[in-house]
Design a protein around this motif. Structure first.
Motif, PDB file in Angstrom:
ATOM      1  N   ASP A  23      48.956  36.169  48.871  1.00  0.00           N
ATOM      2  CA  ASP A  23      49.058  37.366  48.033  1.00  0.00           C
ATOM      3  C   ASP A  23      49.851  37.060  46.764  1.00  0.00           C
ATOM      4  OD1 ASP A  23      48.542  40.193  47.682  1.00  0.00           O
ATOM      5  OD2 ASP A  23      50.674  40.498  47.976  1.00  0.00           O
ATOM      6  N   TYR A  24      50.944  36.328  46.911  1.00  0.00           N
ATOM      7  CA  TYR A  24      51.754  35.930  45.757  1.00  0.00           C
ATOM      8  C   TYR A  24      50.942  35.038  44.821  1.00  0.00           C
ATOM      9  CZ  TYR A  24      55.358  33.519  43.059  1.00  0.00           C
ATOM     10  OH  TYR A  24      56.100  32.995  42.036  1.00  0.00           O
ATOM     11  N   LEU A  25      50.140  34.125  45.408  1.00  0.00           N
ATOM     12  CA  LEU A  25      49.315  33.212  44.606  1.00  0.00           C
ATOM     13  C   LEU A  25      48.347  33.985  43.720  1.00  0.00           C
ATOM     14  CD1 LEU A  25      48.292  30.295  44.036  1.00  0.00           C
ATOM     15  CD2 LEU A  25      46.729  30.611  45.969  1.00  0.00           C
ATOM     16  N   LEU A  26      47.689  34.986  44.283  1.00  0.00           N
ATOM     17  CA  LEU A  26      46.713  35.768  43.498  1.00  0.00           C
ATOM     18  C   LEU A  26      47.407  36.636  42.448  1.00  0.00           C
ATOM     19  CD1 LEU A  26      44.117  36.840  46.218  1.00  0.00           C
ATOM     20  CD2 LEU A  26      43.920  35.032  44.514  1.00  0.00           C
ATOM     21  N   GLU A  27      48.582  37.154  42.773  1.00  0.00           N
ATOM     22  CA  GLU A  27      49.330  37.947  41.791  1.00  0.00           C
ATOM     23  C   GLU A  27      49.700  37.095  40.589  1.00  0.00           C
ATOM     24  OE1 GLU A  27      52.713  39.704  43.602  1.00  0.00           O
ATOM     25  OE2 GLU A  27      51.562  41.156  44.785  1.00  0.00           O
ATOM     26  N   GLU A  28      50.147  35.872  40.837  1.00  0.00           N
ATOM     27  CA  GLU A  28      50.514  34.979  39.743  1.00  0.00           C
ATOM     28  C   GLU A  28      49.299  34.604  38.909  1.00  0.00           C
ATOM     29  OE1 GLU A  28      53.693  33.940  38.732  1.00  0.00           O
ATOM     30  OE2 GLU A  28      54.067  35.654  40.048  1.00  0.00           O
ATOM     31  N   ALA A  29      48.160  34.378  39.565  1.00  0.00           N
ATOM     32  CA  ALA A  29      46.927  34.061  38.827  1.00  0.00           C
ATOM     33  C   ALA A  29      46.524  35.219  37.928  1.00  0.00           C
ATOM     34  CB  ALA A  29      45.804  33.726  39.804  1.00  0.00           C
ATOM     35  N   HIS A  32      40.982  37.763  50.887  1.00  0.00           N
ATOM     36  CA  HIS A  32      41.682  39.041  50.688  1.00  0.00           C
ATOM     37  C   HIS A  32      40.721  40.218  50.724  1.00  0.00           C
ATOM     38  CE1 HIS A  32      45.980  38.182  49.542  1.00  0.00           C
ATOM     39  NE2 HIS A  32      45.483  36.956  49.675  1.00  0.00           N
ATOM     40  N   ALA A  33      39.520  40.026  50.248  1.00  0.00           N
ATOM     41  CA  ALA A  33      38.528  41.111  50.261  1.00  0.00           C
ATOM     42  C   ALA A  33      38.178  41.499  51.691  1.00  0.00           C
ATOM     43  CB  ALA A  33      37.283  40.686  49.499  1.00  0.00           C
ATOM     44  N   VAL A  34      38.061  40.521  52.571  1.00  0.00           N
ATOM     45  CA  VAL A  34      37.762  40.817  53.979  1.00  0.00           C
ATOM     46  C   VAL A  34      38.884  41.651  54.588  1.00  0.00           C
ATOM     47  CG1 VAL A  34      37.366  39.823  56.266  1.00  0.00           C
ATOM     48  CG2 VAL A  34      36.348  38.747  54.239  1.00  0.00           C
ATOM     49  N   VAL A  35      40.111  41.283  54.277  1.00  0.00           N
ATOM     50  CA  VAL A  35      41.258  42.031  54.796  1.00  0.00           C
ATOM     51  C   VAL A  35      41.293  43.436  54.198  1.00  0.00           C
ATOM     52  CG1 VAL A  35      43.773  42.132  54.938  1.00  0.00           C
ATOM     53  CG2 VAL A  35      42.592  39.920  55.133  1.00  0.00           C
ATOM     54  N   LEU A  73      48.106  35.448  54.655  1.00  0.00           N
ATOM     55  CA  LEU A  73      47.857  36.573  53.754  1.00  0.00           C
ATOM     56  C   LEU A  73      49.075  36.843  52.885  1.00  0.00           C
ATOM     57  CD1 LEU A  73      45.966  38.969  52.932  1.00  0.00           C
ATOM     58  CD2 LEU A  73      47.193  40.320  54.648  1.00  0.00           C
ATOM     59  N   ARG A  74      50.260  36.849  53.501  1.00  0.00           N
ATOM     60  CA  ARG A  74      51.481  37.118  52.741  1.00  0.00           C
ATOM     61  C   ARG A  74      51.697  36.060  51.665  1.00  0.00           C
ATOM     62  NH1 ARG A  74      53.561  38.315  57.935  1.00  0.00           N
ATOM     63  NH2 ARG A  74      54.633  36.294  58.015  1.00  0.00           N
ATOM     64  N   ARG A  75      51.486  34.816  52.027  1.00  0.00           N
ATOM     65  CA  ARG A  75      51.703  33.720  51.080  1.00  0.00           C
ATOM     66  C   ARG A  75      50.666  33.720  49.960  1.00  0.00           C
ATOM     67  NH1 ARG A  75      56.670  31.028  51.599  1.00  0.00           N
ATOM     68  NH2 ARG A  75      57.282  31.105  53.784  1.00  0.00           N
TER      69      ARG A  75
END
Length: 296
Positions: free
Chosen positions: A72-78, A13-16, A68-70
């Protein structure tokens, strides 16, 4: 066992976010090679190519955009899990329940809730709407931590919050509006009144209903909005909180009745709670916030 760690997803995500491997390394304080390794690990584990190099730009592939879309949800939940852990370690409540009388101005209520949620984003807030003694009944049963009610519990348990003005209103084509003089109580008695029932569930026969109750015809409803809707359709008159019908008064959907005496009355609302010191940080912040907004 997961093949990809949260840290590797964060590097992806940081690269993006920062537009390339070098830019990402400068912002997340990781070496460019470690970020490359993290992204390569994801690509190897999933068998897909995440980035393409176009000139000096690092761009996502079609597969990369989907991943990325998928992720993104994983990191939000973490992040939510981490926030909840921090909240619990600091003694911050995970829930806050508030009973609010339906006549309280919604603009102020929503502003207060938004401000509290910005400070405590993981706290779940439950709003229970009530009429008259209903809010304090919920407080007494410990169904809520805080109540906004027209009934004071006395010193140390209630603080005056604001005054709500009520007016007797009808539609412009209602027969009461055609009487060309100030109206008496005897005039009102001849027409249907819409009143709101106390939301308390107790068997107390002395439970109050909202407004003057001496009309020969009376319809009783459970919610203030039902009363507003009925009066707006010309089905009767009612004493309604002016803050909830301001737009209808401005566009003449409803008009005030010219009563022989006071055409308006005021009701005090109180902020009530059982033990201020026992309330958690979120509840105390709500109390501070709502008092500040009402004082403006």
């Amino acid at each position: 066992m997961l093949k990809i760690s949260l840290e590797q997803w964060r590097m992806f995500h940081a690269v993006v976010e920062f537009g390339g491997f070098n830019q990402a390394s400068q912002h997340v304080y990781k070496s460019q090679s470690s970020i490359h390794n993290a992204v390569s690990k994801i690509e190897e584990s999933l068998g897909v190519k995440l980035f393409l190099i176009e000139g000096r730009k690092t761009v996502l592939t079609e597969a990369g955009r989907m991943i990325l879309r998928r992720s993104d949800y994983l990191l939000e939940e973490a992040k939510k899990v981490e926030d909840i852990g921090l909240t619990l370690s600091q003694g911050i409540e995970s829930h806050l329940k508030i009973a609010v009388d339906e006549v309280f101005p919604r603009t102020l209520l929503y502003q207060a809730l938004e401000q509290v949620s910005e400070k405590f984003p993981t706290v779940q807030i439950e709003l229970l709407e009530s009429i008259l003694s209903g809010a304090n009944e919920m407080l007494d049963k410990e169904d809520v931590e805080i109540a906004i009610s027209p009934n004071s519990l006395g010193a140390g348990l209630s603080e005056h919050l604001c005054e709500i003005k009520f007016g007797a209103v009808v539609t412009p084509d209602h027969p009461l509006s055609k009487i060309d003089r100030n109206l008496t109580l005897q005039d009102l008695k001849k027409f249907r009144q819409i009143v709101v029932r106390d939301s308390s569930t107790s068997n107390n026969k002395e439970k109050a209903n909202d407004g003057w109750l001496k009309a020969n015809q009376r319809w009783t409803v459970s919610h203030m909005q039902s009363s507003i809707d009925m009066v707006s359709k010309g089905l009767g008159f009612a004493w309604l909180p002016l803050n909830l019908i301001q737009d209808k008064l401005e566009n003449n959907t409803l008009i005030p009745l010219p009563l022989d005496g006071n055409s308006e009355r005021s009701v005090s609302l109180y902020l009530t709670f059982k033990d201020l010191d026992a309330l958690g940080p979120v509840a105390q912040d709500f109390i501070t916030t709502i008092k500040s907004l009402c004082a403006i």
